[in-house]
Design a protein around this motif. Structure first.
Motif, short mmCIF file in Angstrom:
data_model
loop_
_atom_site.label_atom_id
_atom_site.label_comp_id
_atom_site.label_asym_id
_atom_site.label_seq_id
_atom_site.Cartn_x
_atom_site.Cartn_y
_atom_site.Cartn_z
N ASP A 1 0.83 -1.20 0.00
CA ASP A 1 0.00 0.00 0.00
C ASP A 1 0.87 1.25 0.00
O ASP A 1 2.04 1.20 0.32
N ARG A 2 0.24 2.38 -0.31
CA ARG A 2 0.96 3.67 -0.35
C ARG A 2 1.15 4.25 1.05
O ARG A 2 1.97 5.15 1.24
N ALA A 3 0.38 3.76 2.03
CA ALA A 3 0.49 4.29 3.40
C ALA A 3 0.22 3.16 4.39
O ALA A 3 -0.47 2.20 4.07
N ALA A 4 0.77 3.33 5.58
CA ALA A 4 0.56 2.34 6.65
C ALA A 4 0.36 3.08 7.96
O ALA A 4 1.06 4.05 8.26
N SER A 5 -0.59 2.60 8.74
CA SER A 5 -0.84 3.17 10.06
C SER A 5 0.05 2.50 11.08
O SER A 5 0.25 1.29 11.05
N LEU A 6 0.55 3.29 11.98
CA LEU A 6 1.38 2.80 13.08
C LEU A 6 0.66 3.21 14.36
O LEU A 6 0.67 4.38 14.74
N LEU A 7 -0.02 2.24 14.98
CA LEU A 7 -0.81 2.51 16.17
C LEU A 7 -0.32 1.63 17.32
O LEU A 7 -0.37 0.41 17.24
N VAL A 8 0.17 2.28 18.36
CA VAL A 8 0.58 1.58 19.58
C VAL A 8 0.11 2.45 20.75
O VAL A 8 0.78 3.40 21.12
#
Length: 170
Positions: A118-125
């Motif tokens: 994908d063109r973007a990735a979420s980083l959730l912590v």
């Protein structure tokens, strides 16, 4: 012998890579380059196809360039963003960050893999403990970020390949 093998022949890793990539003895004469970016090292091997045989004719590498460096580039980017929002400087080398840093590394690796699709990735912590600080990580990484951050590493690997080709007059 315990496994029942009477004869075992070992082949060089670049030859195995070329075979896995589809080389056959029917391929026309020419050169192959194997680009091997491992976790901690980078190797480039030059192979030659002639008369139905494949042989290694040259090798070069960088013992201080590997996949971990790509992970570290992304991790440093994320730590810089967290440092800015938290008003506290976080460093990857800080031993006090311990378990929180390990969690963040895993999240960064997952985001890197997602960016291959994908063109973007979420980083959730959420509620990540970094030393004495607790931060909520909610960032979006773009493929453009990944390419910009990793460009110097890719350029280093290309320089190794070019040096190998020059050494062998190609």
């Amino acid at each position: 012998r315990l496994a029942g093998f009477e004869r075992v022949e070992l082949i060089q890793e670049p030859i195995a890579s070329a075979l896995a990539a589809g080389w056959t003895k029917d391929d026309a004469a020419g050169a192959w380059m194997v680009y091997d970016l491992g976790g901690g090292t980078f190797d480039a091997s030059l192979l030659e196809t002639r008369d139905g045989l494949l042989r290694v004719i040259g090798h070069d590498g960088d013992n201080f360039l590997g996949g971990r460096d790509f992970d570290h580039a992304l991790l440093d980017f994320v730590l810089d963003a967290l440092s800015e929002s938290a008003g506290h400087r976080f460093h990857r080398a800080d031993p006090g960050l311990g378990a929180g840093l390990r969690k963040l590394k895993l999240a960064v690796e997952d985001a890197k893999i997602e960016l291959t699709r994908d063109r973007a990735a979420s980083l959730l912590v959420p509620a990540l403990r970094l030393g004495t600080q607790v931060v909520d990580v909610d960032l979006t990484l773009s493929r453009d970020d990944l390419e910009r951050l990793c460009r110097p590493l890719v350029d280093r690997s290309i320089a190794v390949c070019q040096r190998l080709l020059r050494t062998h007059g190609l």
